[in-house]
Scaffold this motif. Structure first.
Motif, short mmCIF file in Angstrom:
data_model
loop_
_atom_site.label_atom_id
_atom_site.label_comp_id
_atom_site.label_asym_id
_atom_site.label_seq_id
_atom_site.Cartn_x
_atom_site.Cartn_y
_atom_site.Cartn_z
N SER A 190 -8.24 8.93 -3.68
CA SER A 190 -7.84 7.55 -3.45
C SER A 190 -6.75 7.46 -2.39
CB SER A 190 -7.36 6.91 -4.75
OG SER A 190 -8.40 6.85 -5.71
N VAL A 191 -5.83 8.42 -2.40
CA VAL A 191 -4.75 8.43 -1.41
C VAL A 191 -5.32 8.49 0.01
CG1 VAL A 191 -2.89 9.86 -0.44
CG2 VAL A 191 -2.94 9.35 -2.89
N GLU A 192 -6.28 9.37 0.24
CA GLU A 192 -6.85 9.52 1.58
C GLU A 192 -7.50 8.22 2.06
OE1 GLU A 192 -9.45 12.84 1.36
OE2 GLU A 192 -7.82 14.31 1.20
N ILE A 193 -8.18 7.52 1.15
CA ILE A 193 -8.82 6.25 1.52
C ILE A 193 -7.76 5.21 1.88
CG2 ILE A 193 -10.22 4.34 0.67
CD1 ILE A 193 -11.67 6.43 -1.11
N LEU A 194 -6.74 5.10 1.05
CA LEU A 194 -5.72 4.08 1.29
C LEU A 194 -4.91 4.39 2.54
CD1 LEU A 194 -4.39 3.12 -2.24
CD2 LEU A 194 -6.19 2.06 -0.89
N LEU A 226 -0.24 6.99 -6.60
CA LEU A 226 -1.50 7.73 -6.75
C LEU A 226 -1.30 9.21 -6.42
CD1 LEU A 226 -3.86 5.10 -5.14
CD2 LEU A 226 -3.94 5.85 -7.53
N ARG A 227 -0.47 9.48 -5.45
CA ARG A 227 -0.19 10.89 -5.11
C ARG A 227 0.50 11.58 -6.29
NH1 ARG A 227 1.96 10.23 -0.35
NH2 ARG A 227 0.13 10.86 0.85
N ASN A 228 1.41 10.89 -6.93
CA ASN A 228 2.09 11.47 -8.09
C ASN A 228 1.11 11.73 -9.24
OD1 ASN A 228 4.60 11.51 -6.87
ND2 ASN A 228 5.20 9.50 -7.68
N LEU A 229 0.04 10.93 -9.30
CA LEU A 229 -0.97 11.12 -10.34
C LEU A 229 -1.99 12.18 -9.95
CD1 LEU A 229 -1.59 7.36 -11.21
CD2 LEU A 229 -0.55 9.07 -12.72
N GLY A 230 -1.88 12.72 -8.73
CA GLY A 230 -2.82 13.74 -8.27
C GLY A 230 -4.14 13.19 -7.77
N THR A 244 0.81 -1.23 0.00
CA THR A 244 0.00 0.00 0.00
C THR A 244 0.84 1.28 0.00
OG1 THR A 244 -1.81 -1.19 1.07
CG2 THR A 244 -1.90 1.22 1.13
N PRO A 245 1.93 1.37 0.77
CA PRO A 245 2.70 2.63 0.72
C PRO A 245 3.19 2.99 -0.69
CG PRO A 245 3.33 1.36 2.65
CD PRO A 245 2.45 0.47 1.82
N GLY A 246 3.62 2.00 -1.45
CA GLY A 246 4.07 2.27 -2.81
C GLY A 246 2.93 2.71 -3.71
#
Length: 268
Positions: A192-196, A184-188, A177-179
């Protein structure tokens, strides 16, 4: 409303509709917290489950038959979110199965796994809502049945269940998950980042519950936890182990360095 926690657990397991499984899970978890459900010592014996209630879709296929998609495309990102949602949907059943199947255990065992089932139901809803934001729904992509297959293999033995489902299969999320969050953060994709990030923080506690009860079983049976873990990995988990492993998160989740080393020795 049931008065038996075991009947409530079985009802959740048997329910096929995702909406109904989530609703019942949250209803019975709340009832359990109000002490309206009891793990009665005189409850009837467990009955075979074989397969919990599932919707007609997603279609279940061997893991090797699932296509590999990058998350850079809209379709690939939706497929990724779907795969995580499917894991969380399975995890609801895995938690209720632990409640239903293993009897005569301390009250905290049941409290822990009811809480896990409730958490997993929230995770599934968050992911399904995100999937809908992306123009899809749960069932739109094929999925595999690996989590439940391991539940069946360990149905006879609570020690093996605690070792292999929370500490091997579900703990895989701690590793990957961290990767995925970084990508996803790099994709903006902040939604989704907040959920994960929420799921990752709560899954550490879920795996820690598995670690606690694994060691509890070992103590009760007079078995040494580290060597027993290595034996169980070799017996059951070789084909499903994948590295690299997130040492920091696994240490937080109740692993020790020797257990992580055993995982690394068996992983390809």
């Amino acid at each position: 409303m049931f008065s038996s926690l075991f009947d409530a657990a079985r009802a959740c397991l048997d329910t096929a509709s995702p909406d109904d499984k989530v609703a019942l899970t949250q209803e019975y978890a709340a009832a359990f917290s109000r002490r309206e459900l009891r793990a009665a010592p005189d409850a009837p014996a467990t009955q075979p489950i074989r397969m919990p209630g599932r919707p007609e879709r997603p279609r279940l296929v061997p893991a090797r038959d699932l296509p590999q998609r990058g998350i850079g495309s809209a379709e690939g990102r939706a497929a990724f979110i779907h795969a995580i949602a499917h894991i969380e949907f399975n995890a609801i059943d895995l938690a209720w199965d632990a409640v239903y199947r293993f009897r005569g255990l301390p009250p905290q065992f049941y409290a822990d796994w009811v809480s896990v089932a409730n958490d997993e139901s929230r995770h599934f809803v968050l992911l399904r809502d995100r999937l809908r934001d992306l123009g899809h729904d749960y069932g739109d992509f094929d999925a595999h049945n690996g989590l439940w297959e391991m539940a069946e293999k360990t149905a006879h033995d609570g020690l093996a269940r605690m070792a292999l489902v929370p500490r091997v299969l579900e703990a895989r999320g701690l590793d990957v998950t961290p990767g995925m969050i970084a990508k996803l953060r790099n994709l903006g994709d902040t939604a989704s980042v907040e959920i994960l990030e929420l799921i990752l923080s709560e899954e550490v506690a879920h795996v820690a519950a598995g670690s606690h009860w694994y060691r509890w079983y070992c103590e009760r049976e007079g078995r040494e936890p580290r060597s027993t873990f290595r034996e169980l990995l070799a017996q059951y988990a070789g084909p499903v182990l994948r590295g690299p492993f997130n040492h920091h998160a696994r240490l937080q989740a109740g692993f020790d360095a020797e257990e992580i080393a055993a995982l690394e020795q068996l992983a390809p």
